[in-house]
Design a protein around this motif. Structure first.
Motif, mmCIF file in Angstrom:
data_model
loop_
_atom_site.group_PDB
_atom_site.id
_atom_site.type_symbol
_atom_site.label_atom_id
_atom_site.label_comp_id
_atom_site.label_asym_id
_atom_site.label_seq_id
_atom_site.Cartn_x
_atom_site.Cartn_y
_atom_site.Cartn_z
ATOM 1 N N GLN A 2 6.262 -90.097 -37.802
ATOM 2 C CA GLN A 2 5.825 -90.156 -36.409
ATOM 3 C C GLN A 2 4.394 -90.685 -36.297
ATOM 4 O OE1 GLN A 2 8.261 -89.855 -34.460
ATOM 5 N NE2 GLN A 2 7.203 -89.942 -32.519
ATOM 6 N N ASP A 3 3.534 -90.300 -37.251
ATOM 7 C CA ASP A 3 2.152 -90.794 -37.239
ATOM 8 C C ASP A 3 2.112 -92.305 -37.469
ATOM 9 O OD1 ASP A 3 1.185 -88.246 -36.806
ATOM 10 O OD2 ASP A 3 0.698 -87.880 -38.918
ATOM 11 N N GLU A 7 0.882 -95.253 -35.001
ATOM 12 C CA GLU A 7 -0.100 -96.244 -35.461
ATOM 13 C C GLU A 7 0.395 -97.658 -35.171
ATOM 14 O OE1 GLU A 7 -2.215 -97.802 -39.616
ATOM 15 O OE2 GLU A 7 -1.035 -95.933 -39.648
ATOM 16 N N LEU A 8 1.677 -97.903 -35.446
ATOM 17 C CA LEU A 8 2.240 -99.222 -35.184
ATOM 18 C C LEU A 8 2.241 -99.524 -33.685
ATOM 19 C CD1 LEU A 8 3.655 -101.835 -36.016
ATOM 20 C CD2 LEU A 8 5.824 -100.575 -35.956
ATOM 21 N N LEU A 9 2.684 -98.590 -32.868
ATOM 22 C CA LEU A 9 2.705 -98.803 -31.415
ATOM 23 C C LEU A 9 1.297 -99.047 -30.876
ATOM 24 C CD1 LEU A 9 5.359 -96.141 -30.357
ATOM 25 C CD2 LEU A 9 5.674 -98.617 -30.560
ATOM 26 N N ASP A 10 0.314 -98.318 -31.396
ATOM 27 C CA ASP A 10 -1.074 -98.530 -30.989
ATOM 28 C C ASP A 10 -1.547 -99.929 -31.381
ATOM 29 O OD1 ASP A 10 -1.126 -95.961 -29.943
ATOM 30 O OD2 ASP A 10 -2.262 -95.104 -31.637
ATOM 31 N N ARG A 11 -1.166 -100.350 -32.585
ATOM 32 C CA ARG A 11 -1.577 -101.676 -33.041
ATOM 33 C C ARG A 11 -0.911 -102.759 -32.189
ATOM 34 N NH1 ARG A 11 -1.454 -102.971 -39.186
ATOM 35 N NH2 ARG A 11 -2.687 -101.056 -39.112
ATOM 36 N N PHE A 54 12.874 -98.020 -34.619
ATOM 37 C CA PHE A 54 12.354 -98.424 -35.927
ATOM 38 C C PHE A 54 12.892 -97.563 -37.061
ATOM 39 C CE2 PHE A 54 9.055 -100.280 -33.250
ATOM 40 C CZ PHE A 54 8.888 -101.511 -33.854
ATOM 41 N N GLU A 55 13.211 -98.232 -38.155
ATOM 42 C CA GLU A 55 13.494 -97.561 -39.428
ATOM 43 C C GLU A 55 12.149 -97.388 -40.140
ATOM 44 O OE1 GLU A 55 16.445 -96.458 -40.433
ATOM 45 O OE2 GLU A 55 17.407 -97.221 -38.607
ATOM 46 N N PRO A 56 12.013 -96.379 -40.985
ATOM 47 C CA PRO A 56 10.730 -96.150 -41.670
ATOM 48 C C PRO A 56 10.227 -97.372 -42.446
ATOM 49 C CG PRO A 56 12.169 -94.266 -41.988
ATOM 50 C CD PRO A 56 12.986 -95.320 -41.289
ATOM 51 N N GLU A 57 11.124 -98.096 -43.101
ATOM 52 C CA GLU A 57 10.684 -99.271 -43.875
ATOM 53 C C GLU A 57 10.219 -100.406 -42.959
ATOM 54 O OE1 GLU A 57 15.172 -99.340 -43.502
ATOM 55 O OE2 GLU A 57 13.740 -97.871 -44.240
ATOM 56 N N LEU A 62 5.705 -103.727 -40.992
ATOM 57 C CA LEU A 62 4.885 -104.281 -39.918
ATOM 58 C C LEU A 62 3.438 -103.815 -39.980
ATOM 59 C CD1 LEU A 62 7.351 -104.294 -36.887
ATOM 60 C CD2 LEU A 62 6.538 -106.245 -38.243
ATOM 61 N N LEU A 63 3.212 -102.626 -40.517
ATOM 62 C CA LEU A 63 1.835 -102.135 -40.654
ATOM 63 C C LEU A 63 1.048 -102.895 -41.728
ATOM 64 C CD1 LEU A 63 2.247 -98.284 -40.152
ATOM 65 C CD2 LEU A 63 1.019 -99.899 -38.665
#
Length: 135
Positions: A2-3, A7-11, A54-57, A62-63
């Protein structure tokens, strides 16, 4: 997870905000010229932040990028640059003809205007040209 997702959504939001700032500095002509790219970025941002599960991978991948929005938007733009699918849209326009009820049509000329045009056209064709008269 979730963190990392946050982070991805914020980016993605930060990337989009940076694009918006850059677009605001452009002239109208430049914006018109960049409309396809702008649309791809807007579509990618919307899809990634509102629709995609999103899948975790995928998040981890993307990060890796400073601008994951650009990465996805560029791939989407590549797909939309292929105009071969345009023929399918035209097929629907011609086959369904639903545009006749959904879009304003050019006003049809009155019967009197059609007759007047036909008379003018027939009169021009019936009159000999100067070259024909000289023969």
């Amino acid at each position: 997870m979730q963190d990392k997702l946050q982070e991805l959504l914020d980016r993605l939001d930060a990337n989009f905000s940076a694009f918006q700032t850059a677009w605001e500095a452009k002239s109208k002509t430049e914006l018109i010229g960049a409309s396809r790219e702008i649309t791809a970025i807007k579509d990618a941002h919307y899809y990634l932040t509102e629709s995609h599960g999103f899948e975790p991978e995928e998040i981890d991948y993307l990060l890796l990028f400073e601008n994951p929005l650009q990465v996805v938007a560029d791939k989407w733009l590549e797909r939309t640059e292929d105009l071969s699918d345009f023929s399918f849209a035209l097929d629907e326009v011609f086959d369904k003809q639903d545009a006749l009820r959904d879009y304003e049509q050019k006003e049809k000329p009155s019967v009197l205007e059609q007759l007047h045009h036909t008379t003018e056209t027939a009169g021009k064709a019936a009159r000999p040209t100067k070259e024909q008269e000289a023969r």
